[in-house]
Every structure is written in C-alpha cells, then in structure tokens.
Design an enzyme around this catalytic site. Sequence first.
Site, PDB file in Angstrom:
ATOM      1  N   ASP A  41      -4.400   9.072 -38.477  1.00 24.82           N
ATOM      2  CA  ASP A  41      -2.599   9.158 -39.126  1.00 24.82           C
ATOM      3  C   ASP A  41      -2.846  10.461 -39.914  1.00 24.82           C
ATOM      4  OD1 ASP A  41      -3.975   6.994 -41.708  1.00 24.82           O
ATOM      5  OD2 ASP A  41      -2.984   5.751 -40.186  1.00 24.82           O
ATOM      6  N   CYS A  83      -7.044  -5.428 -47.370  1.00 28.79           N
ATOM      7  CA  CYS A  83      -7.644  -4.693 -47.976  1.00 28.79           C
ATOM      8  C   CYS A  83      -6.995  -4.212 -48.567  1.00 28.79           C
ATOM      9  CB  CYS A  83      -8.210  -3.096 -47.264  1.00 28.79           C
ATOM     10  SG  CYS A  83      -7.443  -3.180 -45.930  1.00 28.79           S
ATOM     11  N   PRO A  92       0.042  -0.446 -36.390  1.00 25.97           N
ATOM     12  CA  PRO A  92      -0.397  -1.010 -36.830  1.00 25.97           C
ATOM     13  C   PRO A  92      -2.218  -1.149 -35.577  1.00 25.97           C
ATOM     14  CG  PRO A  92       0.631  -0.386 -34.334  1.00 25.97           C
ATOM     15  CD  PRO A  92       0.864   0.297 -35.341  1.00 25.97           C
ATOM     16  N   ASP A  93      -3.013  -1.794 -36.072  1.00 25.75           N
ATOM     17  CA  ASP A  93      -4.773  -1.255 -35.696  1.00 25.75           C
ATOM     18  C   ASP A  93      -4.726  -1.235 -33.827  1.00 25.75           C
ATOM     19  OD1 ASP A  93      -4.487  -3.650 -35.106  1.00 25.75           O
ATOM     20  OD2 ASP A  93      -5.959  -4.817 -36.205  1.00 25.75           O
ATOM     21  N   PHE A  94      -5.734  -1.374 -33.771  1.00 30.13           N
ATOM     22  CA  PHE A  94      -5.949  -1.169 -31.860  1.00 30.13           C
ATOM     23  C   PHE A  94      -6.416  -2.989 -31.614  1.00 30.13           C
ATOM     24  CE2 PHE A  94      -6.911   2.985 -33.707  1.00 30.13           C
ATOM     25  CZ  PHE A  94      -6.368   3.998 -32.748  1.00 30.13           C
ATOM     26  N   ARG A  95      -7.106  -3.072 -31.939  1.00 24.87           N
ATOM     27  CA  ARG A  95      -7.701  -5.049 -31.591  1.00 24.87           C
ATOM     28  C   ARG A  95      -6.913  -6.316 -32.066  1.00 24.87           C
ATOM     29  NH1 ARG A  95     -11.145  -0.303 -31.492  1.00 24.87           N
ATOM     30  NH2 ARG A  95     -11.708  -0.129 -29.411  1.00 24.87           N
ATOM     31  N   GLU A 130     -11.937 -10.044 -41.203  1.00 28.62           N
ATOM     32  CA  GLU A 130     -13.256 -10.827 -40.470  1.00 28.62           C
ATOM     33  C   GLU A 130     -14.904  -9.870 -40.502  1.00 28.62           C
ATOM     34  OE1 GLU A 130     -12.747  -9.571 -36.263  1.00 28.62           O
ATOM     35  OE2 GLU A 130     -12.435  -7.891 -36.340  1.00 28.62           O
ATOM     36  N   GLN A 169     -11.800   6.684 -38.520  1.00 31.61           N
ATOM     37  CA  GLN A 169     -11.684   6.817 -37.797  1.00 31.61           C
ATOM     38  C   GLN A 169     -10.166   6.776 -37.520  1.00 31.61           C
ATOM     39  OE1 GLN A 169     -13.935   3.217 -35.968  1.00 31.61           O
ATOM     40  NE2 GLN A 169     -13.779   2.821 -38.038  1.00 31.61           N
ATOM     41  N   ASN A 170      -9.011   6.872 -38.941  1.00 32.82           N
ATOM     42  CA  ASN A 170      -7.955   6.894 -37.959  1.00 32.82           C
ATOM     43  C   ASN A 170      -6.990   8.501 -38.078  1.00 32.82           C
ATOM     44  OD1 ASN A 170      -8.387   4.759 -38.765  1.00 32.82           O
ATOM     45  ND2 ASN A 170      -7.403   4.280 -40.895  1.00 32.82           N
ATOM     46  N   CYS A 227      -2.375  30.017 -17.869  1.00 31.26           N
ATOM     47  CA  CYS A 227      -2.951  29.122 -17.984  1.00 31.26           C
ATOM     48  C   CYS A 227      -2.524  27.500 -18.083  1.00 31.26           C
ATOM     49  CB  CYS A 227      -3.617  29.068 -19.422  1.00 31.26           C
ATOM     50  SG  CYS A 227      -4.582  27.296 -19.509  1.00 31.26           S
ATOM     51  N   HIS A 263     -12.490  10.966 -35.611  1.00 32.10           N
ATOM     52  CA  HIS A 263     -11.898  10.589 -34.159  1.00 32.10           C
ATOM     53  C   HIS A 263     -11.255  12.098 -34.575  1.00 32.10           C
ATOM     54  CE1 HIS A 263     -13.359   6.285 -33.688  1.00 32.10           C
ATOM     55  NE2 HIS A 263     -14.638   7.598 -33.460  1.00 32.10           N
ATOM     56  N   THR A 283     -12.170  -1.870 -40.473  1.00 34.29           N
ATOM     57  CA  THR A 283     -13.041  -1.525 -38.595  1.00 34.29           C
ATOM     58  C   THR A 283     -13.045  -2.416 -38.416  1.00 34.29           C
ATOM     59  OG1 THR A 283     -14.025   0.590 -38.362  1.00 34.29           O
ATOM     60  CG2 THR A 283     -14.244  -0.113 -40.606  1.00 34.29           C
ATOM     61  N   CYS A 317      -4.739  23.632 -26.219  1.00 36.57           N
ATOM     62  CA  CYS A 317      -4.613  23.354 -24.391  1.00 36.57           C
ATOM     63  C   CYS A 317      -6.240  22.717 -24.140  1.00 36.57           C
ATOM     64  CB  CYS A 317      -4.482  24.438 -23.822  1.00 36.57           C
ATOM     65  SG  CYS A 317      -4.990  24.624 -22.319  1.00 36.57           S
TER      66      CYS A 317
HETATM   67  P1  OAD Z   1      -9.791  -2.025 -34.530  1.00 35.63           P
HETATM   68  O1  OAD Z   1      -8.436  -2.523 -34.439  1.00 35.63           O
HETATM   69  O2  OAD Z   1     -10.909  -1.787 -33.499  1.00 35.63           O
HETATM   70  O3  OAD Z   1     -10.266  -3.308 -36.163  1.00 35.63           O
HETATM   71  C1  OAD Z   1      -9.336  -3.286 -37.587  1.00 35.63           C
HETATM   72  C2  OAD Z   1      -9.791  -4.318 -38.039  1.00 35.63           C
HETATM   73  O4  OAD Z   1      -9.147  -4.173 -39.057  1.00 35.63           O
HETATM   74  C3  OAD Z   1     -10.289  -5.274 -37.131  1.00 35.63           C
HETATM   75  O5  OAD Z   1     -11.821  -6.120 -37.493  1.00 35.63           O
HETATM   76  C4  OAD Z   1      -8.916  -6.535 -37.788  1.00 35.63           C
HETATM   77  O6  OAD Z   1      -9.629  -7.794 -38.037  1.00 35.63           O
HETATM   78  C5  OAD Z   1      -9.581  -5.644 -39.946  1.00 35.63           C
HETATM   79  N1  OAD Z   1      -8.168  -5.220 -40.363  1.00 35.63           N
HETATM   80  C6  OAD Z   1      -6.741  -5.504 -39.582  1.00 35.63           C
HETATM   81  N2  OAD Z   1      -5.718  -5.776 -40.476  1.00 35.63           N
HETATM   82  C7  OAD Z   1      -6.569  -5.400 -41.696  1.00 35.63           C
HETATM   83  C8  OAD Z   1      -6.156  -5.287 -43.017  1.00 35.63           C
HETATM   84  N3  OAD Z   1      -4.653  -5.376 -43.041  1.00 35.63           N
HETATM   85  N4  OAD Z   1      -6.712  -5.645 -43.932  1.00 35.63           N
HETATM   86  C9  OAD Z   1      -7.951  -5.840 -43.410  1.00 35.63           C
HETATM   87  N5  OAD Z   1      -8.933  -5.203 -42.063  1.00 35.63           N
HETATM   88  C10 OAD Z   1      -7.564  -5.489 -40.993  1.00 35.63           C
HETATM   89  O7  OAD Z   1      -9.859  -0.670 -35.153  1.00 35.63           O
HETATM   90  P2  OAD Z   1     -10.433   0.377 -35.721  1.00 35.63           P
HETATM   91  O8  OAD Z   1     -11.878   0.331 -36.342  1.00 35.63           O
HETATM   92  O9  OAD Z   1     -10.259   1.543 -36.112  1.00 35.63           O
HETATM   93  O10 OAD Z   1     -10.746   5.201 -31.383  1.00 35.63           O
HETATM   94  O11 OAD Z   1     -11.219   1.402 -33.733  1.00 35.63           O
HETATM   95  C11 OAD Z   1     -11.726   1.714 -33.593  1.00 35.63           C
HETATM   96  C12 OAD Z   1     -11.859   2.963 -32.951  1.00 35.63           C
HETATM   97  O12 OAD Z   1     -10.927   2.274 -31.663  1.00 35.63           O
HETATM   98  C13 OAD Z   1     -10.099   3.549 -33.040  1.00 35.63           C
HETATM   99  O13 OAD Z   1     -10.274   4.723 -34.033  1.00 35.63           O
HETATM  100  C14 OAD Z   1      -9.514   3.995 -31.458  1.00 35.63           C
HETATM  101  C15 OAD Z   1     -10.262   3.092 -31.163  1.00 35.63           C
HETATM  102  O14 OAD Z   1      -9.996   2.810 -29.672  1.00 35.63           O
HETATM  103  C16 OAD Z   1     -10.297   6.388 -31.225  1.00 35.63           C
HETATM  104  O15 OAD Z   1      -8.441   6.296 -30.962  1.00 35.63           O
HETATM  105  C17 OAD Z   1     -10.666   7.089 -29.735  1.00 35.63           C
END
Ligand code: OAD
Length: 247
Positions: free
Chosen positions: A89, A224, A13-16, A206, A86-87, A143, A106, A180, A114
């Site tokens: 994985d 993508c 899953p993505d984050f947001r 988006e 930023q991934n 430690c 990241h 992203t 540690c």
């Molecule tokens: P986000 O979850 O913030 O954003 C993911 C983006 O990808 C969003 O704009 C979605 O619309 C888009 N998206 C999702 N699925 C997609 C697909 N199949 N094809 C194209 N676009 C898609 O994730 P990041 O931008 O990677 O930090 O988040 C940045 C950082 O926030 C991460 O590295 C993490 C998090 O907190 C740390 O862990 C430090």
Amino acid sequence: MTGAGISMSAGIPDFRSPDTGLYANLARLNLPYAEAVFDISYFRKNPLPFYTLAHELYPGRYRPTITHSFISLLNKKGLLHRLFTQNIDCLEREAGVPDDKIVEAHGSFATQRCIECRTPYSEKEMREHVKKMEVPRCTQSHCQGLVKPDIVFFGEQLPAKFFQEREAPAQADLCFVMGTSLTVQPFASLPSFVDDRVPRVLINLERVGGIGNRSDDVLVLGDCDTGVRKIAEACGWLEELEAEWAL
Ligand code: OAD
C-alpha cells in the site's frame, strides 16, 4: 517486520482474518480459490479480478496509521536499521520512512511493467486504468502483453533487494514484528535471523510464527496502534508520536 495488520485501522482489510479479511470476501470475483487473485498463472488467464481488487487497494485513498508513524519516528531518532514490509500500500513511504530503509518484500503499487517484455508502464496511465477497472496492455506494438504493478504474485520471485538485505535482521539489537500472520515464506523466516540474545517484540492480535518461544521474546497482544502507543509512552515519546502522526 510488518504485514497487513498495520494498515487495518487505515481502512485496508488484511488477508486472513476470518470474515473481514480480503480472502474471505472475494466470493463476488468468482475465483477458483481466494489466493488466485494474486497468482501469476491465473492472472495471465483472467486479470480482471486483480484489477477489481486494485481499484479498492490503490494508493492515494488511505492515510498512514499511527503504527506507520511509529516506524517513521524510529527512523527520525536514528533507530531504524531496516523495515521489511509485506504490504503493497506504500503507506510506510507516505509516513516518511525513506526508500533506502524499506524492503518491500512483496513489491508495491509504486511501479508497473509488462509481464511479457518487462517494459515499464506509466504511473499516470496505470492510475487511469485502475480508476476505470480496465486492464492495461503493453504500449510496445509488437508485444501488447498484460501490464501489472510490481507486486510479487504467487509463482513470482521476490525482489532482489529482499535477498540482498535478508541478513540485516542479524545486526538488529531489537526487532519488532507487527500485524502479520507470518504464514508466507520466505518472509516468515526473517525473525529467525535475529540473534538469539536479541529481544523480538510481537505486536499483533494473535501469537504467530513461534515468537514467544525464546526467553527474550516479548508479546504485546492486541491492536498494533495501541501497542505502539504503549511503547512510545514507556519511552517518553507519546506526544512526539502523536505529533508525527498528525503531520
Ligand atoms: P494476514 O492477513 O495473513 O495477517 C494479518 C495479521 O495481522 C493477523 O495475524 C491478524 O491477527 C493481525 N492483525 C489484524 N489486524 C490487526 C491490528 N489492527 N493490529 C494488530 N494485528 C492485527 O496478512 P500478512 O501477514 O500481511 O501476499 O499476509 C502476508 C501475505 O499474504 C501478503 O503480503 C499477501 C498475502 O497473500 C501477497 O500478496 C504476495
């Protein structure tokens, strides 16, 4: 420049994203706020939520997507200058992108140490702990600090490589930004280092980060995997791309 969206079709899953994103689904971990799972001060007090999540995200369970293979194909064609991701994985490496081309802004699950004395910790041991959802402790007898993968948490500095390479976008003659939300700094500012006369291609569900504001920007809105297939087809590389992905 990539983010969690490029690994979505791998099953990570993505984050947001509302409803499906990690931050929307962390209620079961009883966190004070969702991003606490990656917050170093919170981790010091309660590392278990992170290890619960690490159990799900740990490399080895997922296969690279065709978008990762597209990046690898660009490299094989001598067209990849740098990949900023930023991934965490490690799927870019698994798809065949060489280490010296990747800037893991990241960090990643590739190494661990540690958080107190910085002594590196064995990958084999880490894998065992993650499998059992147990928190590993430093092996130095004086430690006993908490061990965590070298993922950059909120409140921690990005790897030195990011700062050494952050001018690289200025040398690009084409820039792809994929999957992203461009919400986390300093990564989010990378596209602004691309020269004004150089096209920036956003392949994302988006529109984000003001890409589209310059006259040479290109928006490929949608998932993508479809976007990279479209570009590969336009370049006459579609079969090669599918073959790269099937490897
Ligand atoms: P986000 O979850 O913030 O954003 C993911 C983006 O990808 C969003 O704009 C979605 O619309 C888009 N998206 C999702 N699925 C997609 C697909 N199949 N094809 C194209 N676009 C898609 O994730 P990041 O931008 O990677 O930090 O988040 C940045 C950082 O926030 C991460 O590295 C993490 C998090 O907190 C740390 O862990 C430090």
